[in-house]
Motif scaffolding. Structure first.
Motif, mmCIF file in Angstrom:
data_model
loop_
_atom_site.group_PDB
_atom_site.id
_atom_site.type_symbol
_atom_site.label_atom_id
_atom_site.label_comp_id
_atom_site.label_asym_id
_atom_site.label_seq_id
_atom_site.Cartn_x
_atom_site.Cartn_y
_atom_site.Cartn_z
ATOM 1 N N SER A 299 71.452 57.341 50.837
ATOM 2 C CA SER A 299 70.063 57.303 51.293
ATOM 3 C C SER A 299 69.404 55.975 50.913
ATOM 4 O O SER A 299 68.634 55.400 51.685
ATOM 5 N N PHE A 300 69.715 55.491 49.731
ATOM 6 C CA PHE A 300 69.180 54.219 49.238
ATOM 7 C C PHE A 300 69.589 53.070 50.164
ATOM 8 O O PHE A 300 68.741 52.289 50.629
ATOM 9 N N PHE A 301 70.877 52.979 50.457
ATOM 10 C CA PHE A 301 71.346 51.888 51.318
ATOM 11 C C PHE A 301 70.897 52.079 52.762
ATOM 12 O O PHE A 301 70.647 51.095 53.473
ATOM 13 N N ALA A 302 70.771 53.328 53.203
ATOM 14 C CA ALA A 302 70.263 53.587 54.552
ATOM 15 C C ALA A 302 68.828 53.099 54.676
ATOM 16 O O ALA A 302 68.434 52.556 55.726
ATOM 17 N N ALA A 303 68.027 53.283 53.622
ATOM 18 C CA ALA A 303 66.639 52.815 53.639
ATOM 19 C C ALA A 303 66.582 51.292 53.746
ATOM 20 O O ALA A 303 65.730 50.735 54.454
#
Length: 253
Positions: free
Chosen positions: A8-12
């Motif tokens: 989720s962090f890298f997707a953001a």
């Protein structure tokens, strides 16, 4: 849970860069921030004209900067979050604390986004930069490069970079458990990070705040500067390069 949070962090981060790219297309800019016919017309607009211009209004400009903070600064937080994970077992850290660190860090950068939005509007209405956020004078652009370059040699840079470069020492000296504790540590880390990296955001007024290649290079350097193994080796050489670039721009202008 761990994998989901990291994905989720890298997707953001990817989403933030995609939004920045989409915004540059809307403004008729290429990846180097060079305007097409419509973009050139936008750059030449007078912000005092009686018509609505998003880049001359606080709200749209603030959201642009807030998204840019996510795109540029979240990647630099990876080493810090990894250090927090290493301390989760030995120092009773939690996943909610991890989220607190992330949120606190980002809150500080959103506050900085509001501040630099105000600075950009002041420079815009003062005729110092154009509608695309680029300095109109070589003396202004070169002077800004020189100021940021000299800052790399200051005690303030050394202190702030020391925290960003070695977050384990900060955690050990300010350790708090739970989400609230993580939030508090994230706010502190974010403040030191702003003190370390504000100049590279300000350099957007030299290369263009919507020049994705320029801002991408700034992001890459800030990530390298925070790597535990080599970060301390690049700070002063970059200062020299920025100072030389500033002098070259002023002389050439």
């Amino acid at each position: 849970m761990r994998s989901t949070l990291w994905l989720s962090f890298f997707a953001a981060i990817l989403a933030a860069w995609w939004v920045m790219y989409a915004m540059s297309l809307d403004m008729d800019l290429d990846l180097l921030g060079r305007p097409g016919e419509m973009g050139a017309a936008m750059a030449a607009m007078d912000p005092r004209m009686p018509m609505y211009m998003p880049m001359a209004n606080f709200g749209p400009l603030f959201w642009m900067w807030a998204i840019m903070m996510a795109a540029m600064m979240l990647p630099t937080l990876v080493p810090t979050l990894r250090v927090y994970e290493d301390l989760m077992v030995s120092a009773n850290g939690t996943r909610t604390g991890w989220l607190g660190v992330l949120l606190g860090y980002f809150i500080v950068w959103v506050v900085f986004a509001a501040a630099i939005t105000g600075a950009q509007l002041a420079l815009l209405f003062g005729g110092v930069i154009d509608m695309l956020g680029i300095a109109r004078s070589a003396w202004v652009g070169g002077g800004l490069l020189l100021i940021v370059g000299l800052f790399q040699f200051t005690r303030a840079k050394e202190i702030c970079h020391g925290v960003c470069h070695a977050p384990a020492m900060y955690f050990l000296g300010h350790w708090r458990t739970g989400f609230a504790g993580g939030l508090r540590m994230g706010l502190g880390l974010g403040a030191f990070c702003v003190g370390c990296c504000w100049g590279f955001m300000a350099l957007g007024f030299v290369g263009g705040v919507m020049n994705l290649a320029w801002m991408g290079l700034a992001t890459l350097f800030m990530v390298i500067e925070k790597l535990p193994q080599i970060g301390h080796l690049v700070t002063k050489p970059m200062g020299i390069l920025l100072c030389l670039a500033g002098l070259a721009v002023m002389i050439g202008g």
